[in-house]
Design a protein around this motif. Sequence first.
Motif, PDB file in Angstrom:
ATOM      1  N   SER A   1      -2.128  21.282   2.151  1.00 18.56           N
ATOM      2  CA  SER A   1      -3.104  20.834   3.132  1.00 18.56           C
ATOM      3  C   SER A   1      -3.622  22.009   3.964  1.00 18.56           C
ATOM      4  CB  SER A   1      -2.480  19.791   4.056  1.00 18.56           C
ATOM      5  OG  SER A   1      -3.358  19.489   5.114  1.00 18.56           O
ATOM      6  N   PRO A   2      -4.935  22.274   3.938  1.00 15.35           N
ATOM      7  CA  PRO A   2      -5.482  23.374   4.731  1.00 15.35           C
ATOM      8  C   PRO A   2      -5.648  23.013   6.212  1.00 15.35           C
ATOM      9  CG  PRO A   2      -7.235  22.306   3.522  1.00 15.35           C
ATOM     10  CD  PRO A   2      -5.951  21.629   3.111  1.00 15.35           C
ATOM     11  N   SER A   3      -5.561  21.720   6.536  1.00 16.80           N
ATOM     12  CA  SER A   3      -5.818  21.295   7.911  1.00 16.80           C
ATOM     13  C   SER A   3      -4.594  21.382   8.820  1.00 16.80           C
ATOM     14  CB  SER A   3      -6.356  19.863   7.920  1.00 16.80           C
ATOM     15  OG  SER A   3      -5.425  19.006   7.301  1.00 16.80           O
ATOM     16  N   LEU A   4      -3.413  21.632   8.240  1.00 23.68           N
ATOM     17  CA  LEU A   4      -2.199  21.720   9.049  1.00 23.68           C
ATOM     18  C   LEU A   4      -1.713  23.158   9.130  1.00 23.68           C
ATOM     19  CD1 LEU A   4      -0.132  18.679   7.707  1.00 23.68           C
ATOM     20  CD2 LEU A   4      -1.424  18.800   9.820  1.00 23.68           C
ATOM     21  N   ALA A   5      -1.222  23.541  10.306  1.00 21.07           N
ATOM     22  CA  ALA A   5      -0.641  24.868  10.483  1.00 21.07           C
ATOM     23  C   ALA A   5       0.718  24.911   9.790  1.00 21.07           C
ATOM     24  CB  ALA A   5      -0.490  25.179  11.966  1.00 21.07           C
ATOM     25  N   SER A   6       1.180  26.104   9.460  1.00 21.80           N
ATOM     26  CA  SER A   6       2.427  26.228   8.695  1.00 21.80           C
ATOM     27  C   SER A   6       3.639  25.700   9.468  1.00 21.80           C
ATOM     28  CB  SER A   6       2.659  27.681   8.287  1.00 21.80           C
ATOM     29  OG  SER A   6       2.753  28.498   9.435  1.00 21.80           O
ATOM     30  N   ASP A   7       3.678  25.913  10.796  1.00 27.32           N
ATOM     31  CA  ASP A   7       4.817  25.407  11.569  1.00 27.32           C
ATOM     32  C   ASP A   7       4.794  23.877  11.641  1.00 27.32           C
ATOM     33  OD1 ASP A   7       2.522  25.567  13.165  1.00 27.32           O
ATOM     34  OD2 ASP A   7       3.680  25.678  15.019  1.00 27.32           O
ATOM     35  N   VAL A   8       3.592  23.288  11.692  1.00 33.39           N
ATOM     36  CA  VAL A   8       3.461  21.822  11.707  1.00 33.39           C
ATOM     37  C   VAL A   8       3.894  21.258  10.358  1.00 33.39           C
ATOM     38  CG1 VAL A   8       1.869  19.891  11.963  1.00 33.39           C
ATOM     39  CG2 VAL A   8       1.631  21.883  13.433  1.00 33.39           C
ATOM     40  N   LYS A   9       3.547  21.948   9.270  1.00 30.65           N
ATOM     41  CA  LYS A   9       3.958  21.509   7.934  1.00 30.65           C
ATOM     42  C   LYS A   9       5.480  21.456   7.827  1.00 30.65           C
ATOM     43  CE  LYS A   9       0.006  23.354   5.388  1.00 30.65           C
ATOM     44  NZ  LYS A   9      -0.430  24.319   4.373  1.00 30.65           N
ATOM     45  N   GLY A  10       6.133  22.499   8.317  1.00 25.61           N
ATOM     46  CA  GLY A  10       7.593  22.540   8.262  1.00 25.61           C
ATOM     47  C   GLY A  10       8.229  21.417   9.054  1.00 25.61           C
ATOM     48  N   ARG A  11       7.717  21.176  10.271  1.00 29.57           N
ATOM     49  CA  ARG A  11       8.268  20.096  11.096  1.00 29.57           C
ATOM     50  C   ARG A  11       7.990  18.733  10.473  1.00 29.57           C
ATOM     51  NH1 ARG A  11       6.702  23.493  15.579  1.00 29.57           N
ATOM     52  NH2 ARG A  11       4.705  22.436  15.768  1.00 29.57           N
ATOM     53  N   LEU A  12       6.807  18.578   9.844  1.00 26.92           N
ATOM     54  CA  LEU A  12       6.452  17.313   9.207  1.00 26.92           C
ATOM     55  C   LEU A  12       7.371  17.031   8.016  1.00 26.92           C
ATOM     56  CD1 LEU A  12       4.523  14.925   9.186  1.00 26.92           C
ATOM     57  CD2 LEU A  12       2.976  16.251   7.773  1.00 26.92           C
ATOM     58  N   ILE A  13       7.668  18.042   7.239  1.00 27.49           N
ATOM     59  CA  ILE A  13       8.587  17.873   6.105  1.00 27.49           C
ATOM     60  C   ILE A  13       9.979  17.509   6.600  1.00 27.49           C
ATOM     61  CG2 ILE A  13       9.769  19.123   4.248  1.00 27.49           C
ATOM     62  CD1 ILE A  13       7.100  20.599   3.763  1.00 27.49           C
TER      63      ILE A  13
ATOM     64  N   VAL B   1       0.858  -1.186   0.000  1.00 24.43           N
ATOM     65  CA  VAL B   1       0.000   0.000   0.000  1.00 24.43           C
ATOM     66  C   VAL B   1       0.890   1.230   0.000  1.00 24.43           C
ATOM     67  CG1 VAL B   1      -1.657   1.309   1.374  1.00 24.43           C
ATOM     68  CG2 VAL B   1      -1.857  -1.153   1.228  1.00 24.43           C
ATOM     69  N   GLN B   2       0.451   2.261  -0.723  1.00 25.66           N
ATOM     70  CA  GLN B   2       1.181   3.518  -0.762  1.00 25.66           C
ATOM     71  C   GLN B   2       0.230   4.634  -0.336  1.00 25.66           C
ATOM     72  OE1 GLN B   2       2.623   5.150  -4.545  1.00 25.66           O
ATOM     73  NE2 GLN B   2       4.649   4.452  -3.931  1.00 25.66           N
ATOM     74  N   LEU B   3       0.580   5.316   0.770  1.00 29.33           N
ATOM     75  CA  LEU B   3      -0.247   6.424   1.260  1.00 29.33           C
ATOM     76  C   LEU B   3       0.413   7.722   0.798  1.00 29.33           C
ATOM     77  CD1 LEU B   3      -1.936   6.780   4.612  1.00 29.33           C
ATOM     78  CD2 LEU B   3      -0.405   8.598   3.950  1.00 29.33           C
ATOM     79  N   ARG B   4      -0.354   8.581   0.149  1.00 31.32           N
ATOM     80  CA  ARG B   4       0.164   9.870  -0.324  1.00 31.32           C
ATOM     81  C   ARG B   4      -0.607  10.992   0.364  1.00 31.32           C
ATOM     82  NH1 ARG B   4       2.985  10.154  -5.235  1.00 31.32           N
ATOM     83  NH2 ARG B   4       3.549   8.104  -6.018  1.00 31.32           N
ATOM     84  N   PHE B   5       0.150  11.993   0.843  1.00 27.93           N
ATOM     85  CA  PHE B   5      -0.474  13.140   1.507  1.00 27.93           C
ATOM     86  C   PHE B   5       0.252  14.394   1.060  1.00 27.93           C
ATOM     87  CE2 PHE B   5      -0.783  16.135   5.097  1.00 27.93           C
ATOM     88  CZ  PHE B   5      -2.157  16.241   5.173  1.00 27.93           C
TER      89      PHE B   5
ATOM     90  N   THR C   1       1.462  13.395  14.631  1.00 22.73           N
ATOM     91  CA  THR C   1       1.428  13.666  16.076  1.00 22.73           C
ATOM     92  C   THR C   1       2.780  14.178  16.558  1.00 22.73           C
ATOM     93  OG1 THR C   1      -0.193  11.904  16.367  1.00 22.73           O
ATOM     94  CG2 THR C   1       0.919  12.669  18.333  1.00 22.73           C
ATOM     95  N   LYS C   2       3.841  13.546  16.095  1.00 25.22           N
ATOM     96  CA  LYS C   2       5.186  13.970  16.490  1.00 25.22           C
ATOM     97  C   LYS C   2       5.503  15.362  15.945  1.00 25.22           C
ATOM     98  CE  LYS C   2       9.783  12.003  16.855  1.00 25.22           C
ATOM     99  NZ  LYS C   2      10.664  10.895  16.480  1.00 25.22           N
TER     100      LYS C   2
END
Length: 110
Positions: free
Chosen positions: A17-29, A8-12, A68-69
């Motif tokens: 994504s409008p549901s994530l804050a910009s600081d969360v996006k940066g940390r996720l990347i 399985v391949q999950l793509r996000f 979450t992390k």
Amino acid sequence: MNKVATAVQLRFDITNSPSLASDVKGRLIRLSGSRVTADGVLIIEAKKYRTQEQNREDAIQRFYELVTKASERPKVRHKTKPTKASKEERLKEKKSRGTIKKIRRDKAYD
């Protein structure tokens, strides 16, 4: 041999994504590392289990843990100064090391 394709391949799309804050996006990347494409799409591959359903659940669980992390804010580091006692201890140790070296230096020429 497992001849059935159960991976399985999950793509996000992190960047759009409008549901994530910009600081969360940066940390996720940053946390995702090489799993993120140049376009900012996170790809999680799951092929640990023999059934596609288990692999799907595994991919979703890994994605959930990653988000979450990334949503936890890192603790801010506050600068601290050494205490007066620790400064005195350090100077005392330096003095004793210097004394030992002086004694050794004087003995070398005897």
